[in-house]
Scaffold this motif. Structure first.
Motif, PDB file in Angstrom:
ATOM      1  N   LEU A  90       0.764  -1.323   0.085  1.00 28.33           N
ATOM      2  CA  LEU A  90      -0.018  -0.027  -0.125  1.00 28.33           C
ATOM      3  C   LEU A  90       0.736   1.266  -0.060  1.00 28.33           C
ATOM      4  CD1 LEU A  90      -3.036   1.148   0.203  1.00 28.33           C
ATOM      5  CD2 LEU A  90      -2.683   1.160   2.740  1.00 28.33           C
ATOM      6  N   THR A  91       1.888   1.362   0.959  1.00 32.04           N
ATOM      7  CA  THR A  91       2.853   2.372   0.848  1.00 32.04           C
ATOM      8  C   THR A  91       3.470   2.721  -0.452  1.00 32.04           C
ATOM      9  OG1 THR A  91       3.209   1.987   3.209  1.00 32.04           O
ATOM     10  CG2 THR A  91       4.792   3.172   2.163  1.00 32.04           C
ATOM     11  N   ALA A  92       3.887   1.346  -1.316  1.00 29.62           N
ATOM     12  CA  ALA A  92       4.700   1.771  -2.431  1.00 29.62           C
ATOM     13  C   ALA A  92       3.705   2.030  -3.448  1.00 29.62           C
ATOM     14  CB  ALA A  92       5.198   0.228  -2.777  1.00 29.62           C
ATOM     15  N   ILE A  93       2.576   1.707  -3.367  1.00 30.88           N
ATOM     16  CA  ILE A  93       1.576   2.126  -4.439  1.00 30.88           C
ATOM     17  C   ILE A  93       1.296   3.562  -4.383  1.00 30.88           C
ATOM     18  CG2 ILE A  93      -1.020   2.012  -5.102  1.00 30.88           C
ATOM     19  CD1 ILE A  93      -0.654  -1.032  -4.410  1.00 30.88           C
ATOM     20  N   ARG A  94       0.935   3.971  -2.830  1.00 28.06           N
ATOM     21  CA  ARG A  94       0.576   5.325  -2.970  1.00 28.06           C
ATOM     22  C   ARG A  94       1.883   6.488  -3.204  1.00 28.06           C
ATOM     23  NH1 ARG A  94      -3.722   5.649   0.980  1.00 28.06           N
ATOM     24  NH2 ARG A  94      -5.278   4.133  -0.200  1.00 28.06           N
ATOM     25  N   GLU A  95       3.160   5.907  -3.012  1.00 29.54           N
ATOM     26  CA  GLU A  95       4.400   6.470  -3.372  1.00 29.54           C
ATOM     27  C   GLU A  95       4.514   6.751  -4.865  1.00 29.54           C
ATOM     28  OE1 GLU A  95       7.499   4.788  -1.693  1.00 29.54           O
ATOM     29  OE2 GLU A  95       7.232   5.575   0.341  1.00 29.54           O
ATOM     30  N   GLY A  96       4.030   5.520  -5.554  1.00 35.38           N
ATOM     31  CA  GLY A  96       4.096   5.726  -6.871  1.00 35.38           C
ATOM     32  C   GLY A  96       3.193   6.766  -7.692  1.00 35.38           C
ATOM     33  N   GLY A  97       2.413   7.082  -7.157  1.00 34.91           N
ATOM     34  CA  GLY A  97       1.228   8.088  -7.722  1.00 34.91           C
ATOM     35  C   GLY A  97       0.624   7.565  -8.865  1.00 34.91           C
ATOM     36  N   HIS A  98       0.883   8.582 -10.125  1.00 36.26           N
ATOM     37  CA  HIS A  98       0.149   7.835 -11.271  1.00 36.26           C
ATOM     38  C   HIS A  98       0.510   6.764 -11.985  1.00 36.26           C
ATOM     39  CE1 HIS A  98       2.882  10.300 -13.340  1.00 36.26           C
ATOM     40  NE2 HIS A  98       2.752   9.547 -14.244  1.00 36.26           N
ATOM     41  N   LYS A  99       1.781   6.229 -11.381  1.00 39.04           N
ATOM     42  CA  LYS A  99       2.267   5.189 -12.139  1.00 39.04           C
ATOM     43  C   LYS A  99       1.725   3.780 -11.505  1.00 39.04           C
ATOM     44  CE  LYS A  99       6.773   4.914 -11.921  1.00 39.04           C
ATOM     45  NZ  LYS A  99       8.169   4.955 -11.255  1.00 39.04           N
ATOM     46  N   SER A 100       1.149   3.899 -10.217  1.00 42.47           N
ATOM     47  CA  SER A 100       0.438   2.697  -9.708  1.00 42.47           C
ATOM     48  C   SER A 100      -1.048   3.177  -9.395  1.00 42.47           C
ATOM     49  CB  SER A 100       1.043   2.333  -8.514  1.00 42.47           C
ATOM     50  OG  SER A 100       1.363   3.191  -7.732  1.00 42.47           O
ATOM     51  N   PRO A 101      -1.904   3.412 -10.248  1.00 42.35           N
ATOM     52  CA  PRO A 101      -3.217   3.807  -9.891  1.00 42.35           C
ATOM     53  C   PRO A 101      -4.120   2.536  -9.347  1.00 42.35           C
ATOM     54  CG  PRO A 101      -2.945   3.378 -12.251  1.00 42.35           C
ATOM     55  CD  PRO A 101      -1.623   3.057 -11.574  1.00 42.35           C
ATOM     56  N   VAL A 102      -3.728   1.981  -8.355  1.00 46.26           N
ATOM     57  CA  VAL A 102      -4.312   0.995  -7.641  1.00 46.26           C
ATOM     58  C   VAL A 102      -5.175   1.193  -6.217  1.00 46.26           C
ATOM     59  CG1 VAL A 102      -4.185  -1.433  -6.612  1.00 46.26           C
ATOM     60  CG2 VAL A 102      -2.710  -0.940  -8.712  1.00 46.26           C
ATOM     61  N   THR A 103      -6.349   1.004  -6.324  1.00 43.77           N
ATOM     62  CA  THR A 103      -7.125   1.499  -4.894  1.00 43.77           C
ATOM     63  C   THR A 103      -6.856   0.542  -3.911  1.00 43.77           C
ATOM     64  OG1 THR A 103      -9.164   0.301  -5.635  1.00 43.77           O
ATOM     65  CG2 THR A 103      -8.979   2.478  -6.567  1.00 43.77           C
ATOM     66  N   PHE A 104      -7.401   0.992  -2.818  1.00 43.40           N
ATOM     67  CA  PHE A 104      -7.098   0.167  -1.381  1.00 43.40           C
ATOM     68  C   PHE A 104      -7.886  -1.194  -1.530  1.00 43.40           C
ATOM     69  CE2 PHE A 104      -8.587  -1.274   2.831  1.00 43.40           C
ATOM     70  CZ  PHE A 104      -7.534  -0.984   3.566  1.00 43.40           C
ATOM     71  N   GLN A 105      -9.119  -0.984  -2.079  1.00 47.87           N
ATOM     72  CA  GLN A 105     -10.210  -2.074  -2.184  1.00 47.87           C
ATOM     73  C   GLN A 105      -9.481  -2.976  -3.328  1.00 47.87           C
ATOM     74  OE1 GLN A 105     -10.992   1.208  -2.611  1.00 47.87           O
ATOM     75  NE2 GLN A 105     -12.327   1.222  -0.392  1.00 47.87           N
ATOM     76  N   GLU A 106      -8.837  -2.681  -4.395  1.00 45.04           N
ATOM     77  CA  GLU A 106      -8.333  -3.577  -5.487  1.00 45.04           C
ATOM     78  C   GLU A 106      -6.984  -4.284  -4.873  1.00 45.04           C
ATOM     79  OE1 GLU A 106      -9.408  -1.178  -9.614  1.00 45.04           O
ATOM     80  OE2 GLU A 106      -7.662  -0.521  -8.357  1.00 45.04           O
ATOM     81  N   LEU A 107      -6.276  -3.621  -3.941  1.00 45.06           N
ATOM     82  CA  LEU A 107      -5.337  -4.349  -3.084  1.00 45.06           C
ATOM     83  C   LEU A 107      -5.796  -5.446  -2.387  1.00 45.06           C
ATOM     84  CD1 LEU A 107      -2.245  -4.410  -2.706  1.00 45.06           C
ATOM     85  CD2 LEU A 107      -2.541  -2.824  -1.107  1.00 45.06           C
ATOM     86  N   ARG A 108      -6.697  -5.047  -1.475  1.00 46.17           N
ATOM     87  CA  ARG A 108      -7.349  -5.987  -0.591  1.00 46.17           C
ATOM     88  C   ARG A 108      -8.021  -7.196  -1.347  1.00 46.17           C
ATOM     89  NH1 ARG A 108     -11.786  -4.910   4.184  1.00 46.17           N
ATOM     90  NH2 ARG A 108     -11.550  -7.000   5.083  1.00 46.17           N
ATOM     91  N   GLN A 109      -8.644  -6.754  -2.433  1.00 51.54           N
ATOM     92  CA  GLN A 109      -9.265  -8.032  -3.102  1.00 51.54           C
ATOM     93  C   GLN A 109      -7.972  -8.748  -3.689  1.00 51.54           C
ATOM     94  OE1 GLN A 109     -12.608  -8.843  -3.700  1.00 51.54           O
ATOM     95  NE2 GLN A 109     -11.588 -10.646  -4.308  1.00 51.54           N
ATOM     96  N   ALA A 110      -6.759  -8.132  -4.210  1.00 48.81           N
ATOM     97  CA  ALA A 110      -5.918  -9.063  -4.836  1.00 48.81           C
ATOM     98  C   ALA A 110      -5.241 -10.090  -3.702  1.00 48.81           C
ATOM     99  CB  ALA A 110      -4.613  -7.963  -5.305  1.00 48.81           C
ATOM    100  N   PHE A 111      -5.359  -9.552  -2.590  1.00 50.70           N
ATOM    101  CA  PHE A 111      -4.707 -10.700  -1.384  1.00 50.70           C
ATOM    102  C   PHE A 111      -5.852 -11.591  -1.250  1.00 50.70           C
ATOM    103  CE2 PHE A 111      -1.495  -7.459  -0.436  1.00 50.70           C
ATOM    104  CZ  PHE A 111      -0.842  -7.964   0.541  1.00 50.70           C
ATOM    105  N   GLU A 112      -7.158 -11.174  -1.327  1.00 53.16           N
ATOM    106  CA  GLU A 112      -8.185 -12.382  -1.152  1.00 53.16           C
ATOM    107  C   GLU A 112      -7.936 -13.521  -2.227  1.00 53.16           C
ATOM    108  OE1 GLU A 112     -10.514 -12.644   1.158  1.00 53.16           O
ATOM    109  OE2 GLU A 112     -10.489 -10.907   2.358  1.00 53.16           O
ATOM    110  N   ASN A 113      -7.779 -12.765  -3.555  1.00 52.83           N
ATOM    111  CA  ASN A 113      -7.546 -13.653  -4.634  1.00 52.83           C
ATOM    112  C   ASN A 113      -6.411 -14.791  -4.392  1.00 52.83           C
ATOM    113  OD1 ASN A 113      -9.632 -12.442  -5.715  1.00 52.83           O
ATOM    114  ND2 ASN A 113      -8.481 -11.197  -7.104  1.00 52.83           N
ATOM    115  N   CYS A 114      -5.347 -14.533  -3.408  1.00 47.03           N
ATOM    116  CA  CYS A 114      -4.375 -15.346  -3.378  1.00 47.03           C
ATOM    117  C   CYS A 114      -4.792 -16.088  -1.932  1.00 47.03           C
ATOM    118  CB  CYS A 114      -2.824 -14.516  -3.175  1.00 47.03           C
ATOM    119  SG  CYS A 114      -2.491 -13.579  -4.606  1.00 47.03           S
TER     120      CYS A 114
END
Length: 256
Positions: A90-114
Motif C-alpha cells: 500500500l505504501t509503495a503504491i501510494r508513493e508511485g502516484g499515477h504510475k500505480s493507480p491501484v485502489t485500497f479495495q483492489e489491493l485488498r481483493q488481490a490478497f483475497e484472490n491469493c
C-alpha cells in the motif's frame, strides 16, 4: 573458528573432520523456518504486484519496505508477515502516484484472490503500529493519480468504442479532451467539502468531463450514468448524486 574460514581445513585434514566441516557449513546456510516463511511472503508480494500490473520498481520498493518492517518489528508468524506485506504494498503504491493507480479495495481483493484474508480492523491496527514504531505511513491517495487509469478503462469498453465509431470521433482526440477536462474539473473541485473515495470522485468527474468534451466535439455525450458505472465500477447512484453536487459547484463558481 568461523566455519567459512578456509584455514579450517587443508590437504592434511582428516576425512571425518572434513565431512564435519561440510555438514556444519550446510547447516549454517540452510534457511530457518522463519526465513523460509518470510521468503514465501516476499514471493507473494511479487505475485500480487504482478497481478495488479504494477511497475517493477514499485514492486521492488514494496519488497524493500517489507524487509525494513520485519527487520525492525521481527514478526513471529507468517500471518503477521502478510499484515506487514499489505502495508508495504500500500505504501509503495501510494508513493508511485499515477504510475500505480491501484485502489485500497483492489489491493485488498488481490490478497483475497491469493487466499490471504486480512480483516479491516487488523489492517488499521497494523497501519497504526508501523506508523508509530517505524514512521512508515502510506500517503493519502490523490484522485488525480487515478484519472489516466479511469479514462483508459472507459476507452477500453466495447460499448464506448462503438459509440465513438458511430459518431465518427477519433478515440485519441476524445481521450485527450476527456483527460484535459477531468484535470481541470479536479482543480476546480479540489477544495470541496464532499470527500468520497478517490475512485468515486474521479468517476463523477470523468462523467462530467465527457459532457464538456462532447460539447467541444459537437456530438452527443458518450457516457451515460449506466455506462460510466459499468466502465468505472462505481455505483450509478453515487455517480448521479455526486455529479449533481459538482455541477452546482461549477455553475456557482462560473468557471466553465
Amino acid at each position: 573458528m568461523d566455519i567459512h574460514d578456509k584455514k579450517f581445513y587443508n590437504n592434511e585434514t582428516p576425512t571425518h573432520t572434513f565431512y564435519k566441516y561440510i555438514k556444519l557449513r550446510k547447516i549454517d546456510t540452510t534457511p530457518s523456518k522463519k526465513e523460509l516463511a518470510r521468503l514465501s511472503v516476499i514471493y507473494d508480494i511479487k505475485r500480487i504486484g504482478a497481478s495488479l500490473k504494477l511497475p517493477k520498481d514499485i514492486i521492488n520498493r514494496a519488497e524493500n519496505i517489507f524487509k525494513k518492517i520485519i527487520r525492525e518489528l521481527n514478526p513471529r508468524t507468517k500471518k503477521e508477515c502478510y499484515w506487514y506485506a499489505f502495508v508495504a504494498l500500500l505504501t509503495a503504491i501510494r508513493e508511485g502516484g499515477h504510475k500505480s493507480p491501484v485502489t485500497f479495495q483492489e489491493l485488498r481483493q488481490a490478497f483475497e484472490n491469493c487466499g490471504i484474508h486480512i480483516p479491516q480492523r487488523r489492517i488499521n491496527a497494523t497501519l497504526y503500529e508501523v506508523s508509530s514504531k517505524i514512521g512508515i505511513k502510506p500517503g493519502l491517495r490523490n484522485p488525480r493519480d487515478l484519472v489516466y487509469r479511469v479514462v483508459q478503462d472507459v476507452l477500453s469498453a466495447t460499448e464506448v468504442q462503438e459509440r465513438l465509431t458511430k459518431q465518427r470521433i477519433n478515440p485519441s482526440i476524445y481521450r485527450q479532451k476527456l483527460i484535459t477536462y477531468s484535470l481541470k474539473l479536479m482543480n476546480i473541485l479540489e477544495d470541496t467539502k464532499h470527500t468520497p473515495r478517490p475512485i468515486t470522485k474521479v468517476a463523477a468527474i470523468v462523467y462530467l468531463a465527457d459532457k464538456y468534451a462532447s460539447s467541444d466535439l459537437r456530438t452527443t455525450p458518450i457516457l451515460t450514468q449506466r455506462l460510466a458505472s459499468k466502465c468505472m465500477k462505481v455505483s450509478e447512484v453515487r455517480i448521479r448524486d455526486l455529479s449533481k453536487i459538482y455541477r452546482k459547484i461549477i455553475q456557482k463558481k462560473k468557471i466553465m
